[in-house]
Design an enzyme around this catalytic site. Sequence first.
Site, mmCIF file in Angstrom:
data_model
loop_
_atom_site.group_PDB
_atom_site.id
_atom_site.type_symbol
_atom_site.label_atom_id
_atom_site.label_comp_id
_atom_site.label_asym_id
_atom_site.label_seq_id
_atom_site.Cartn_x
_atom_site.Cartn_y
_atom_site.Cartn_z
ATOM 1 N N THR A 82 41.416 42.939 34.263
ATOM 2 C CA THR A 82 42.114 44.026 34.974
ATOM 3 C C THR A 82 41.774 43.942 36.454
ATOM 4 O O THR A 82 41.964 44.904 37.190
ATOM 5 C CB THR A 82 41.690 45.418 34.448
ATOM 6 O OG1 THR A 82 40.261 45.512 34.540
ATOM 7 C CG2 THR A 82 42.135 45.667 33.034
ATOM 8 N N ARG A 113 41.763 40.679 39.229
ATOM 9 C CA ARG A 113 42.782 39.939 39.980
ATOM 10 C C ARG A 113 43.105 38.678 39.195
ATOM 11 O O ARG A 113 42.204 38.017 38.660
ATOM 12 C CB ARG A 113 42.273 39.563 41.377
ATOM 13 C CG ARG A 113 42.263 40.716 42.377
ATOM 14 C CD ARG A 113 43.669 41.221 42.732
ATOM 15 N NE ARG A 113 43.660 42.323 43.694
ATOM 16 C CZ ARG A 113 43.659 43.605 43.376
ATOM 17 N NH1 ARG A 113 43.680 43.986 42.106
ATOM 18 N NH2 ARG A 113 43.678 44.536 44.323
ATOM 19 N N ASP A 169 46.007 42.427 32.612
ATOM 20 C CA ASP A 169 46.768 43.392 33.425
ATOM 21 C C ASP A 169 47.166 42.746 34.749
ATOM 22 O O ASP A 169 47.945 43.322 35.504
ATOM 23 C CB ASP A 169 45.921 44.643 33.694
ATOM 24 C CG ASP A 169 46.717 45.713 34.435
ATOM 25 O OD1 ASP A 169 47.810 46.065 33.949
ATOM 26 O OD2 ASP A 169 46.265 46.178 35.499
ATOM 27 N N GLU A 210 51.529 36.790 39.663
ATOM 28 C CA GLU A 210 52.209 38.051 39.362
ATOM 29 C C GLU A 210 53.154 38.507 40.469
ATOM 30 O O GLU A 210 54.122 39.222 40.197
ATOM 31 C CB GLU A 210 51.191 39.163 39.068
ATOM 32 C CG GLU A 210 50.399 39.631 40.286
ATOM 33 C CD GLU A 210 49.448 40.767 39.951
ATOM 34 O OE1 GLU A 210 48.714 40.656 38.969
ATOM 35 O OE2 GLU A 210 49.465 41.774 40.694
ATOM 36 N N HIS A 265 50.080 44.971 35.917
ATOM 37 C CA HIS A 265 49.223 45.587 36.942
ATOM 38 C C HIS A 265 49.371 47.110 36.928
ATOM 39 O O HIS A 265 49.653 47.732 37.947
ATOM 40 C CB HIS A 265 49.550 45.010 38.329
ATOM 41 C CG HIS A 265 48.363 45.013 39.253
ATOM 42 N ND1 HIS A 265 48.002 43.934 40.010
ATOM 43 C CD2 HIS A 265 47.442 45.980 39.531
ATOM 44 C CE1 HIS A 265 46.924 44.232 40.718
ATOM 45 N NE2 HIS A 265 46.568 45.478 40.440
HETATM 46 P P1 NAD Z 1 33.475 47.550 43.548
HETATM 47 O O1 NAD Z 1 33.446 47.041 44.943
HETATM 48 O O2 NAD Z 1 32.945 48.921 43.276
HETATM 49 O O3 NAD Z 1 32.680 46.539 42.597
HETATM 50 C C1 NAD Z 1 32.866 45.161 42.633
HETATM 51 C C2 NAD Z 1 31.589 44.506 42.118
HETATM 52 O O4 NAD Z 1 31.809 43.094 42.063
HETATM 53 C C3 NAD Z 1 30.379 44.741 43.034
HETATM 54 O O5 NAD Z 1 29.272 45.171 42.258
HETATM 55 C C4 NAD Z 1 30.131 43.382 43.667
HETATM 56 O O6 NAD Z 1 28.749 43.142 43.926
HETATM 57 C C5 NAD Z 1 30.637 42.452 42.574
HETATM 58 N N1 NAD Z 1 30.975 41.129 43.060
HETATM 59 C C6 NAD Z 1 31.401 40.735 44.283
HETATM 60 N N2 NAD Z 1 31.617 39.416 44.300
HETATM 61 C C7 NAD Z 1 31.333 38.961 43.051
HETATM 62 C C8 NAD Z 1 31.349 37.691 42.440
HETATM 63 N N3 NAD Z 1 31.726 36.591 43.114
HETATM 64 N N4 NAD Z 1 30.976 37.587 41.132
HETATM 65 C C9 NAD Z 1 30.583 38.691 40.455
HETATM 66 N N5 NAD Z 1 30.541 39.920 40.979
HETATM 67 C C10 NAD Z 1 30.911 40.057 42.263
HETATM 68 O O7 NAD Z 1 34.966 47.407 43.069
HETATM 69 P P2 NAD Z 1 35.702 48.219 41.899
HETATM 70 O O8 NAD Z 1 36.265 49.478 42.440
HETATM 71 O O9 NAD Z 1 34.816 48.279 40.711
HETATM 72 O O10 NAD Z 1 36.936 47.243 41.601
HETATM 73 C C11 NAD Z 1 36.745 45.960 41.026
HETATM 74 C C12 NAD Z 1 38.035 45.174 41.127
HETATM 75 O O11 NAD Z 1 39.027 45.768 40.287
HETATM 76 C C13 NAD Z 1 38.711 45.185 42.515
HETATM 77 O O12 NAD Z 1 38.175 44.189 43.351
HETATM 78 C C14 NAD Z 1 40.149 44.929 42.217
HETATM 79 O O13 NAD Z 1 40.384 43.532 42.260
HETATM 80 C C15 NAD Z 1 40.299 45.400 40.760
HETATM 81 N N6 NAD Z 1 41.216 46.557 40.623
HETATM 82 C C16 NAD Z 1 42.280 46.419 39.807
HETATM 83 C C17 NAD Z 1 43.153 47.486 39.621
HETATM 84 C C18 NAD Z 1 44.321 47.398 38.683
HETATM 85 O O14 NAD Z 1 45.203 48.269 38.712
HETATM 86 N N7 NAD Z 1 44.386 46.416 37.805
HETATM 87 C C19 NAD Z 1 42.915 48.690 40.318
HETATM 88 C C20 NAD Z 1 41.797 48.779 41.140
HETATM 89 C C21 NAD Z 1 40.946 47.710 41.296
#
Ligand code: NAD
Length: 345
Positions: A230, A232, A256, A261, A293
């Site tokens: 969910t 990227r 998702d 996409e 998405h």
């Molecule tokens: P966040 O910034 O709170 O958490 C991201 C985590 O990933 C952090 O703990 C960070 O340290 C870690 N991280 C960074 N680089 C990394 C790597 N190379 N390997 C492993 N971990 C790594 O972000 P969040 O709010 O939890 O969102 C996470 C992701 O969810 C977003 O980046 C976005 O791509 C995705 N997202 C998707 C949707 C959707 O509708 N499908 C909606 C919102 C966010």
Amino acid sequence: MKTRIAFFDAKDYDKESFIRSNSDENFDISYFETRLSKDTCRLAEGFDAVCVFVNDDINKDVIDMLVDMDVKLIALRCAGYNNVDIDYAYKKLHVVRVPAYSPYAVAEHAMALLLTSVRRIHKAYIRTKDFNFSLNGLTGFDLHGKTVGVVGTGKIGRIFIDICRGFGMNIIAYDKFPAEGSGIEYVSLDELWERSDIISFHCPLTDENHHMVNEETIEKMKKGVILINTSRGALIDAEALVEGIKQRKVGAACLDVYEEESDVFFHDYSNHIVNDDVLARLISMPNVIVTSHQAFLTQEALSNIADTTLENVKDFFENGYSKNEVCYKCALINTCNQDHNKKCF
Ligand code: NAD
């Protein structure tokens, strides 16, 4: 004078929430259905800011054109900013985003996909609609006692972990920056691939983790592993995934997001022949579930997205900075100590 916002890739649900959030009409918003790209950029002429979503392509050309037209701000109405050339935008255009709008929405969607897949709900739904009450082929398995590997333990990852704990699952995790004192069992990526029955991705997409699921890493995973993405699309090499499923190594995939996409998601192609053979192959598989998405798409999230985006724009134009600016030079977003008046530059 009101701040003028050119709103790209506008959908009905976006308009509803932004019109509600802008009910006192502080902003002059023009909604364009088209995405922002080099071809459509001219629409932003005369606007102070552009508001964009995950599949608008803000590359070097677009940035140059926006600067030429004196647009001052890119307001992302999402958390991720991998679709903006941030390095190139530095010292040219400020970028703000919505770091959190409802981590529950995404984490709950990840679990919804997992339960649907494991308990074959997508199959059962279609069968009973056709008065077919046979149970053959619908055998699932208990989540209780299974090991879930969580990649990325930020806001969404942590909530997903809490939900999994409620199901009595064992949790292991990998994060580039592990959260100390969180009580989460962090392991190396290799160990996560090897030990997990289910793997769920909750990290941002970066150059470093592009295609982190590929032929080689799938090889290291347990036979029958379930992958949930969910986050990227490009975290997973989709062609390698198809192969992994065909070889019965990957037991199921819940997607998702998908790496290509932007060509299809958010549009109705039900009367068209889809040209993407990899996506078509994935969708044809009984153990693959694709949603387009939509993990973020709850009333709460839409309302928070609209409120925060407009607050970001207001802060930027009224106070000269926004706490949600994407700061290219800072290691950690929002904790910048540089002397640039809380702006990235
Ligand atoms: P966040 O910034 O709170 O958490 C991201 C985590 O990933 C952090 O703990 C960070 O340290 C870690 N991280 C960074 N680089 C990394 C790597 N190379 N390997 C492993 N971990 C790594 O972000 P969040 O709010 O939890 O969102 C996470 C992701 O969810 C977003 O980046 C976005 O791509 C995705 N997202 C998707 C949707 C959707 O509708 N499908 C909606 C919102 C966010």
